[in-house]
Design a protein around this motif. Structure first.
Motif, PDB file in Angstrom:
ATOM      1  N   SER A 274      -5.525   8.673   1.608  1.00  0.00           N
ATOM      2  CA  SER A 274      -6.847   8.892   2.211  1.00  0.00           C
ATOM      3  C   SER A 274      -6.844  10.152   3.091  1.00  0.00           C
ATOM      4  O   SER A 274      -5.823  10.489   3.707  1.00  0.00           O
TER       5      SER A 274
ATOM      6  N   ARG B  86     -10.909  -0.663   5.856  1.00  0.00           N
ATOM      7  CA  ARG B  86     -11.202  -0.209   4.481  1.00  0.00           C
ATOM      8  C   ARG B  86     -10.241  -0.829   3.456  1.00  0.00           C
ATOM      9  O   ARG B  86     -10.635  -1.194   2.360  1.00  0.00           O
TER      10      ARG B  86
ATOM     11  N   LEU C 185      -9.013   2.501   8.855  1.00  0.00           N
ATOM     12  CA  LEU C 185      -8.209   2.338   7.615  1.00  0.00           C
ATOM     13  C   LEU C 185      -7.912   0.865   7.344  1.00  0.00           C
ATOM     14  O   LEU C 185      -7.957   0.412   6.198  1.00  0.00           O
TER      15      LEU C 185
ATOM     16  N   ILE D 218      -5.105   3.970  -0.299  1.00  0.00           N
ATOM     17  CA  ILE D 218      -5.313   4.238   1.134  1.00  0.00           C
ATOM     18  C   ILE D 218      -4.278   5.255   1.639  1.00  0.00           C
ATOM     19  O   ILE D 218      -4.524   6.007   2.580  1.00  0.00           O
TER      20      ILE D 218
END
Ligand code: DAH
Length: 355
Positions: A28, A15, A12, A25
């Motif tokens: 996610s 990303r 994470l 996020i």
């Protein structure tokens, strides 16, 4: 930290660097999966696992918050930048808004023209008495011309047992203007007043007749006033209102309060046509004058001696002229409006044309 959690945390964190919408996020599937796993933990590990998952979420939230602060830093508002005022206002202000009624707009123009000619502008009233409607205007009781006015009357009566009336013409203000102006005459100044206001008649309604309409009354009194001054005043007023030169025609008529009395016609401002002998000469297709070339517009005349006497003005010393003109008619002709009832109809598609 549980190895699953730390692996997912790495994924994470990597990303979020690449995302434009960093807050996404927090939605996610991996993060959801970590939270969903809490309930599968054995009881003794559950609390530590939950805290670790939450720490990842807090860490991500902080990154999101920092990135938003940076975005704000990056785009300060430049108050000096050129901007489209109308585009912005159109977002803020509803696109439909009220406007001044067309008759009110025109009355203001009419009053303005007369004010520039030296007339004071006064108002009428919406309930009046027989004395001002008829008696002071040389219609004694029982005079047949009283019936011409289709007057609305009240059930209640005054001290003379007469009903009150809704004024059927602005001439009800003549006596008041004369009485109020007497001191001017004594000071060597003329009485010069116009009264644009609303009048009422109990008429059958059609495209040319309304129960409620507007007139402008004019009164001018001084020493040596004559009919030529009346005609010139009206011609100048009409030319100024229509913004074009006009021919006028004056025909004899009858009103109890003027002597002589006239009906005043003007050459059609639309087709403007006329012939030497004043016979039919307009454009046969003209909707406004129906090919006549002339339009009967208003009543006028030299103020009757009895009207001056009723205001205690000596008719041997002073003379005056008066006129009364229907404003709705004037405006209809100016804009080619075919039905007088549009004015009181509250139809927005009609009214919006005059915004
Ligand atoms: N009051 C008249 C009407 O409504 C119009 C009129 C005619 C007014 C002659 C005047 C005048 O002042 O002199 O029919």
């Amino acid at each position: 930290m549980n190895t699953d959690i730390s692996a997912i945390r790495e994924v994470l964190l990597a990303r979020i660097e690449t995302l434009d919408d960093k807050a996404s996020i927090l939605r996610s599937p991996e993060l959801k999966q970590l939270f969903a796993g809490i309930k599968d933990q054995p009881a003794e590990k559950r609390a530590a696992y939950g805290q670790a998952v939450n720490a990842v979420k807090v860490e991500l939230e902080e990154i999101v918050a920092r990135s938003q602060e940076k975005a704000d830093d990056r785009a300060p508002i430049d108050v000096t930048a050129p901007w489209d005022v109308n585009a912005t206002l159109s977002l803020l202000i509803p696109t439909t808004h009220g406007t001044v009624h067309p008759l009110t707009q025109e009355i203001e123009k009419i009053a303005d023209i007369f004010a520039r000619m030296g007339f004071a502008v006064s108002e009428s009233r919406e309930i009046d008495d027989q004395y001002h409607m008829f008696e002071t205007l040389n219609f004694p009781k029982g005079h047949p011309a009283r019936d011409d006015y289709d007057t609305f009357m009240t059930v209640e009566t005054d001290k003379d047992d007469d009903p009150f009336i809704a004024p059927a013409h602005t001439s009800t203000m003549q006596n008041r203007a004369l009485v109020a102006g007497r001191a001017k005459l004594e000071a060597g100044e003329p009485i010069a007043v116009v009264v644009p206001d609303r009048v009422f008649r109990n008429e059958d309604l059609d495209a040319r007749h309304e129960h409620t309409f507007y007139q402008v009354e004019g009164i001018y009194v001084a020493q040596g006033v004559h009919a030529g001054m009346l005609i010139a005043t009206l011609q100048k007023f009409l030319e100024s209102y229509y913004g074009t030169e006009l021919e006028v025609r004056v025909n004899p008529f009858y009103f109890p309060f003027t002597e002589p009395s006239f009906e005043f016609a003007l050459s059609c401002p639309f087709c403007g046509a006329k012939t030497e002998d004043n016979s039919k000469g307009g454009d046969p297709n003209c909707k406004v004058c129906s090919g006549e070339g002339w339009i009967e517009l208003l009543g006028c005349g030299m103020i009757h001696p009895n009207v001056l006497k009723a205001a205690d003005i000596d008719p041997n010393e002073y003379t005056g002229f008066a006129f009364g003109c229907g404003i709705d008619r004037l405006v209809m002709m100016k804009y080619g409006i075919e039905d007088v009832r549009h004015f009181e109809s509250a139809k927005l598609d009609f009214l919006e044309q005059f915004s």
